[in-house]
Structure formats: C-alpha cells, structure tokens
Design an enzyme around this catalytic site. Structure first.
Site, PDB file in Angstrom:
ATOM      1  N   TYR A   1       0.823  -1.212   0.000  1.00  0.00           N
ATOM      2  CA  TYR A   1       0.000   0.000   0.000  1.00  0.00           C
ATOM      3  C   TYR A   1       0.864   1.272   0.000  1.00  0.00           C
ATOM      4  O   TYR A   1       0.649   2.197  -0.795  1.00  0.00           O
ATOM      5  CB  TYR A   1      -0.954  -0.026   1.203  1.00  0.00           C
ATOM      6  CG  TYR A   1      -1.777   1.226   1.314  1.00  0.00           C
ATOM      7  CD1 TYR A   1      -2.827   1.464   0.430  1.00  0.00           C
ATOM      8  CD2 TYR A   1      -1.487   2.188   2.273  1.00  0.00           C
ATOM      9  CE1 TYR A   1      -3.568   2.634   0.510  1.00  0.00           C
ATOM     10  CE2 TYR A   1      -2.228   3.355   2.364  1.00  0.00           C
ATOM     11  CZ  TYR A   1      -3.260   3.579   1.487  1.00  0.00           C
ATOM     12  OH  TYR A   1      -3.986   4.734   1.550  1.00  0.00           O
TER      13      TYR A   1
ATOM     14  N   TYR B   1     -13.162  11.353  -2.227  1.00  0.00           N
ATOM     15  CA  TYR B   1     -13.391  11.379  -0.787  1.00  0.00           C
ATOM     16  C   TYR B   1     -14.830  11.766  -0.503  1.00  0.00           C
ATOM     17  O   TYR B   1     -15.742  11.389  -1.213  1.00  0.00           O
ATOM     18  CB  TYR B   1     -12.395  12.339  -0.080  1.00  0.00           C
ATOM     19  CG  TYR B   1     -10.971  12.097  -0.489  1.00  0.00           C
ATOM     20  CD1 TYR B   1     -10.322  10.913  -0.142  1.00  0.00           C
ATOM     21  CD2 TYR B   1     -10.261  13.032  -1.228  1.00  0.00           C
ATOM     22  CE1 TYR B   1      -9.015  10.673  -0.533  1.00  0.00           C
ATOM     23  CE2 TYR B   1      -8.947  12.795  -1.612  1.00  0.00           C
ATOM     24  CZ  TYR B   1      -8.340  11.625  -1.259  1.00  0.00           C
ATOM     25  OH  TYR B   1      -7.053  11.386  -1.645  1.00  0.00           O
TER      26      TYR B   1
ATOM     27  N   VAL C   1      -3.907  12.728  -2.215  1.00  0.00           N
ATOM     28  CA  VAL C   1      -3.458  13.824  -1.356  1.00  0.00           C
ATOM     29  C   VAL C   1      -2.154  14.469  -1.839  1.00  0.00           C
ATOM     30  O   VAL C   1      -1.724  15.468  -1.274  1.00  0.00           O
ATOM     31  CB  VAL C   1      -3.325  13.413   0.132  1.00  0.00           C
ATOM     32  CG1 VAL C   1      -4.673  13.105   0.751  1.00  0.00           C
ATOM     33  CG2 VAL C   1      -2.346  12.271   0.306  1.00  0.00           C
TER      34      VAL C   1
END
Ligand code: GLU
Length: 306
Positions: free
Chosen positions: A190, A242, A260
């Site tokens: 990840y 989001y 982000v």
C-alpha cells in the site's frame, strides 16, 4: 484537436487559486512540495497529447494508484472482490476507523484506505510484497507507455514511519479475519503504490483505457472488458473524491480519482483522459486549483457523462 491554448488559458486563470489550498502535511515527504506547482495534461483516444504548466514534473500519485490496483485485483479475482469490499460512497473520512468497525471489517469501497489495503491483500496471494510492488510498477509503466515511471522510496518510507492510522485500519481488517496476508505485507504494498511518482502526461496516458471501453486505443491492447471499464468509472464517479464525490459529480460530471499529492485523474468516456496536479488541497483533501481547472475544462469543452 490541440487543446494546448485552452489548457494554457486555464493554467493562467487558476494561478490566483494556487495559494488558497494547503499541501498535505501529515506525510512529511509531501509537506515539502512547492504549492505553486500546477500541471495539466489531456491525452485523447486518438493519441494527441496537450499540456500546460508542470505537466512533465513527477508528483506523488497517492490514492490515484487505487484505480490501478483495483483494476489488477479485478483481473485476479473478478466479482469475488465484492464479497470483501463494498461499492458505496463512504460519507466518512477516507481513513475512518469507526465505520470499518461498525461494518464488520468490510470497507465501504476500494478507494478509501481500508478498501485499498484489502485490495493489496487480494493482490498478495501469499507472495512477498516486493513481487506485488514490481507487478504494480510494471503495470503502470506499461499503461503509461513509459519505463521512467518510478516509486519514490523516500515517500514510501515517510508513509511507513507516520502511517499510524493505516496500521490501525489494517489491524482492524485483520481482527475481523479479513486479511489473508500479514498486516506488514499489505501495508508495504500500500505505501509503495501510494508513493508512485508520475507526471500528468504519464498518468493521463495510463488512464486512457478507461476512456476507451477498457481497451488501450494506442497500443491496441485489451486491458479490461468494456463492462468492467464502465464499472471502474462508476466507482470513480461515486467514490473517487473522498467525501466530496457528490459535489465533484455536480460540478464536473466526470469519473475521477484524486490523491493527497494534489493529483486528479479524470476520464471523459470515448474522448480523453485528463490529469491535473496542484499540491494545495481543499478542506475535503482534493486538489483545490486542480478541481477548479477541471471544472473550467469540462465546462469549456461541454464534457460530462450526464
Ligand atoms: N497514502 C495516503 C494515506 O494512506 C493516501 C491518501 C490519499 O491520497 O487519499 O494516507
């Protein structure tokens, strides 16, 4: 059509907005990025590349990588994936722990952090993390048609050092029996996928198959079946931004995924893929100027799926 003059005009118009966003501060390696950067690239299904600004400067793609790991996981396990991960917008923060606990360790969708960690678990299949990281990198290089796509090890380390919330999410998943591989392996994959460094041009090129019914119009490869491309686009539209996915669908009307690092990949079905980058984020964690630029471009071109 050469969109360069349009993109240059948009780059000029968003300039005053660059200072309004706030660079993600919770990942130290991202906090140092210059907020004045802005790049945009459009790659059309007939192969034309139009750019403006810093479109050839690599940035941290972060959550945009989740579109590509989802694609790989669906290729491996098909619809069985949906027994482990939902397909609903979360209506919560992307790293919410409360929702994951309340819902028995089934993440709402593959784009929130818990969902993406569950996706990496699917990709692992008992293999060492490095094998999966290599697979993801090779997939992105092929999709971007560029061997220069790389993983920024400093960003990956920075995330591993400070990723307490992601460790919590992964341990919650494990506590519900939802991980088949060690927590550290899932997180290693990840953190590395999030640390992929790509330019707007590479990213738009990599996402082009989603604009062309799952087929890479330039290489001729079938990447996914047309109905799968439609479904990935549907998830991007409903869950890709989001907790502001509804607002972005309203303002822009294109499937998209933001990260982000300040990047956004957007898909104009049958026409083009767009990547935009501006590191300053708005309150929802989406690129502030990037969202404004996409809104301008979609309005000017009449691009919307609606
Ligand atoms: N690596 C980031 C995290 O896990 C990704 C966040 C994002 O881009 O949404 O916090």
């Amino acid at each position: 059509m050469d969109l360069t003059p349009t993109l240059e005009r948009i780059a000029e118009r968003v300039r005053p907005h660059l200072a309004e966003g706030k660079v993600a501060g919770y990942i130290p390696a991202l906090a140092r990025v210059d907020p004045q950067r802005f790049g945009i690239a459009v790659v059309s299904v007939d192969g034309r590349v139009s750019t403006a600004g810093d479109a050839r400067v690599p940035f941290s793609v972060q959550s945009i990588s989740k579109v590509f790991t989802l694609t790989l996981a669906l290729d491996k396990v098909g619809s069985e994936l949906w027994t482990r991960i939902g397909r609903e917008p979360s209506g919560s923060a992307f790293n919410s722990i409360v929702q994951l606990e309340r819902e028995g360790g089934i993440p709402r969708n593959p784009f929130i952090n818990a969902g993406a960690i569950a996706v990496t678990d699917v990709l692992l299949e008992g293999r060492p993390p490095q094998a999966v990281i290599d697979e993801i990198l090779a997939f992105l290089r092929r999709r971007a048609d560029d061997p220069a796509v790389a993983i920024d090890e400093e960003v990956a380390r920075s995330e591993a050092d400070t990723g307490h919330r992601n460790y919590s999410l992964a341990h919650f998943l494990a506590s519900f029996g939802r991980l088949r591989n060690p927590v550290d392996s899932a997180l290693s994959v990840y953190f590395h996928q999030c640390a992929l460094a790509m330019t707007c041009v590479q990213l738009a090129r990599a996402g082009l198959f989603l604009a062309a019914a799952g087929h890479d119009p330039l290489s001729g490869e079938r990447v996914v079946a047309p109905e799968r491309a439609r479904r990935i686009n549907a998830l991007m539209l409903t869950c890709g931004h989001y907790d502001a996915s509804g607002d972005v669908a309203f303002r822009i009307g294109l499937p998209g995924k933001s990260g982000v690092g300040g990047g956004i990949l957007a898909v104009v079905p049958k026409r083009a893929a767009i990547a935009v980058w501006s590191p300053g984020l708005n309150a929802n964690g989406n690129s502030h100027a990037g969202t404004i630029a996409l809104e301008m471009l979609a309005a000017e071109m009449g691009w919307s799926v609606f």
